[in-house]
Write a protein that holds these residues in place. Structure first.
Motif, mmCIF file in Angstrom:
data_model
loop_
_atom_site.group_PDB
_atom_site.id
_atom_site.type_symbol
_atom_site.label_atom_id
_atom_site.label_comp_id
_atom_site.label_asym_id
_atom_site.label_seq_id
_atom_site.Cartn_x
_atom_site.Cartn_y
_atom_site.Cartn_z
ATOM 1 N N THR A 41 33.854 68.556 -140.277
ATOM 2 C CA THR A 41 35.142 68.435 -139.588
ATOM 3 C C THR A 41 35.871 67.182 -140.071
ATOM 4 O O THR A 41 37.067 67.220 -140.374
ATOM 5 C CB THR A 41 34.942 68.412 -138.060
ATOM 6 O OG1 THR A 41 34.266 69.612 -137.667
ATOM 7 C CG2 THR A 41 36.260 68.289 -137.323
ATOM 8 N N THR A 45 39.258 67.125 -142.484
ATOM 9 C CA THR A 45 40.435 66.330 -142.140
ATOM 10 C C THR A 45 40.837 65.427 -143.307
ATOM 11 O O THR A 45 42.018 65.359 -143.676
ATOM 12 C CB THR A 45 40.165 65.492 -140.872
ATOM 13 O OG1 THR A 45 39.805 66.375 -139.802
ATOM 14 C CG2 THR A 45 41.372 64.655 -140.484
ATOM 15 N N CYS A 46 39.870 64.756 -143.902
ATOM 16 C CA CYS A 46 40.155 63.876 -145.050
ATOM 17 C C CYS A 46 40.699 64.666 -146.235
ATOM 18 O O CYS A 46 41.670 64.244 -146.881
ATOM 19 C CB CYS A 46 38.891 63.122 -145.463
ATOM 20 S SG CYS A 46 38.339 61.908 -144.257
#
Length: 147
Positions: A41, A45-46
Motif C-alpha cells: 500500500t 502510493t509512492c
C-alpha cells in the motif's frame, strides 16, 4: 561510479533494510501477510506519486502489453511475502544471502540469453568466475566461523 550505479547500490542497500523492517512489522502485528499488504500500500502510493510527477500517460499504454510482463508483480509479492515470513526465523542475513545467490544466477542467465528483452551479454568464463567469486564471498559472510 555513475549515477546509475549509485542508485542501484542504494536499492541494494535497501533490500536487507526492507526485509528487516517488514519482518519486524509482521512479527509485531502477528501477520506477515498483513505486513506485506501494508508495504505494498505504501509502495503503491509512492509509485503513484512518481507516476504523476513523471507523466501518467504511460498508463494508457498498459492495455497493449503482453500479459507475461505483469508477472513481475507476482515475483515482487513472492519476494516480500517470503522474506517477511522467513527472515524472523532464518535471520535477515541468511535470507538475503539466498536472495542474492538467486539474483546472481538469474541475472547471469538473463544476460546470457537476453531473456525478457534484456540486452544480451555473453557469460564468458571470466564473468562466470566473477559470479562464482561473488557467490563464494556471500557464503563467507554468512557461513564463516564467528569469533
Amino acid at each position: 561510479m555513475t549515477h546509475h550505479a549509485l542508485i542501484m547500490l542504494a536499492a541494494g542497500f535497501g533490500i536487507p533494510v526492507l526485509a528487516a523492517l517488514n519482518a519486524r512489522l509482521g512479527a509485531n502485528i502477528g501477520g506477515p501477510a498483513a505486513a506485506a499488504l501494508v508495504l505494498f500500500t505504501v509502495a503503491l502510493t509512492c509509485a503513484g506519486v512518481a507516476t504523476l510527477l513523471t507523466g501518467p500517460g504511460a498508463l494508457t499504454r498498459l492495455a497493449g502489453q503482453p500479459p507475461h510482463l505483469f508477472g513481475a508483480g507476482v515475483l515482487v509479492a513472492f519476494y516480500v511475502l517470503s522474506i517477511t515470513w522467513i527472515a524472523p526465523v532464518f535471520g535477515v542475513g541468511n535470507a538475503v544471502f539466498f536472495v542474492l545467490l538467486g539474483q546472481l544466477v538469474s541475472a547471469g542467465l538473463i544476460d546470457q540469453f537476453g531473456l525478457f528483452g534484456a540486452r544480451q551479454v555473453a557469460l564468458s568464463p571470466l564473468r562466470v568466475g566473477g559470479l562464482v567469486l561473488m557467490a563464494a564471498g556471500l557464503a563467507l559472510t554468512q557461513f564463516a566461523p564467528r569469533g
